[in-house]
Design an enzyme around this catalytic site. Sequence first.
Site, PDB file in Angstrom:
ATOM      1  N   LEU A 133       0.864  -1.180   0.000  1.00 10.39           N
ATOM      2  CA  LEU A 133       0.000   0.000   0.000  1.00 10.39           C
ATOM      3  C   LEU A 133       0.900   1.230   0.000  1.00 10.39           C
ATOM      4  O   LEU A 133       1.962   1.236   0.640  1.00 10.39           O
ATOM      5  CB  LEU A 133      -0.903   0.030   1.238  1.00 10.39           C
ATOM      6  CG  LEU A 133      -2.043  -0.992   1.307  1.00 10.39           C
ATOM      7  CD1 LEU A 133      -2.708  -0.940   2.669  1.00 10.39           C
ATOM      8  CD2 LEU A 133      -3.061  -0.753   0.213  1.00 10.39           C
ATOM      9  N   ASP A 134       0.474   2.291  -0.702  1.00 15.61           N
ATOM     10  CA  ASP A 134       1.212   3.542  -0.684  1.00 15.61           C
ATOM     11  C   ASP A 134       1.362   4.029   0.758  1.00 15.61           C
ATOM     12  O   ASP A 134       0.482   3.803   1.597  1.00 15.61           O
ATOM     13  CB  ASP A 134       0.480   4.621  -1.487  1.00 15.61           C
ATOM     14  CG  ASP A 134       0.384   4.279  -2.967  1.00 15.61           C
ATOM     15  OD1 ASP A 134       1.139   3.403  -3.421  1.00 15.61           O
ATOM     16  OD2 ASP A 134      -0.447   4.903  -3.661  1.00 15.61           O
ATOM     17  N   GLN A 135       2.437   4.722   1.022  1.00 15.00           N
ATOM     18  CA  GLN A 135       2.716   5.185   2.384  1.00 15.00           C
ATOM     19  C   GLN A 135       1.570   5.996   2.997  1.00 15.00           C
ATOM     20  O   GLN A 135       1.245   5.800   4.175  1.00 15.00           O
ATOM     21  CB  GLN A 135       4.015   5.991   2.412  1.00 15.00           C
ATOM     22  CG  GLN A 135       4.437   6.399   3.819  1.00 15.00           C
ATOM     23  CD  GLN A 135       5.856   6.925   3.869  1.00 15.00           C
ATOM     24  OE1 GLN A 135       6.697   6.531   3.078  1.00 15.00           O
ATOM     25  NE2 GLN A 135       6.137   7.818   4.802  1.00 15.00           N
ATOM     26  N   VAL A 153      -1.537   5.680   2.579  1.00 10.89           N
ATOM     27  CA  VAL A 153      -2.788   4.910   2.556  1.00 10.89           C
ATOM     28  C   VAL A 153      -2.787   3.867   3.667  1.00 10.89           C
ATOM     29  O   VAL A 153      -1.804   3.167   3.870  1.00 10.89           O
ATOM     30  CB  VAL A 153      -2.972   4.222   1.187  1.00 10.89           C
ATOM     31  CG1 VAL A 153      -4.232   3.355   1.179  1.00 10.89           C
ATOM     32  CG2 VAL A 153      -3.033   5.269   0.081  1.00 10.89           C
TER      33      VAL A 153
END
Length: 228
Positions: free
Chosen positions: A56-58, A60
């Site tokens: 997951l993107d940081q 998110v």
Amino acid sequence: MDKMIVYEDDTLLVVHKPAGIATETAKIGQADVVSELKNYRRKKGETPYIGVVHRLDQPVEGLLVFAKDAGAAKKLSADLQNGQLSKKYAALVEGTPQAQDGTLSDYLIKDGRTNLSKVVPEGTDGAKKAALQWKLLRSSSTGAYALLEIELYTGRHHQIRVQMAHAGFPLLGDTKYGSAQTKELSAQLSIHNVALAANELSLIHPVTGKKMHFSLDINKFLHVIGME
């Protein structure tokens, strides 16, 4: 670390990653989920192997599954590719779609220098197809923002953020892809992280074959924007 762990057995770890923490990073001194899990296993006297299946993107938050051995990691990664491991997201977006649901299909390309992706014409050198399905769950009384359920068919860099912004519905709290209006609305609603959560995770246990489902409460999204 214990508070992040949603489920654990001899094969799997399912974790609720908070917003702001990287899934995995090479930056010295920066905390990330993989390092924390390795330390957690080491302290328990276990082999500190952590198999990364997806990320997951940081900015998110959401559910992630990790494998405790290479065999389980291989099986889960294959399931991710063939659709047997599925994820759903809750997203707060600027504006309200006119339809109740729909799909988006685009071609994305990543700029390694800026770490940003963008939609480009089909056939562009290096572009990869990106597809997702969305469903309208709730909208504000004014239509200024809405809560969507999103399911990915592909896993591209910043995919949901890029595709939704390109479609005219940027995510609240997204400083990279949001418009000036998005940023102003996010500030008014005190949304400081990307309003996106991987809130549902379904998988088949790589050893037992049991179907497993995990979910997060997304009522806090509704509370933040007064849509309870």
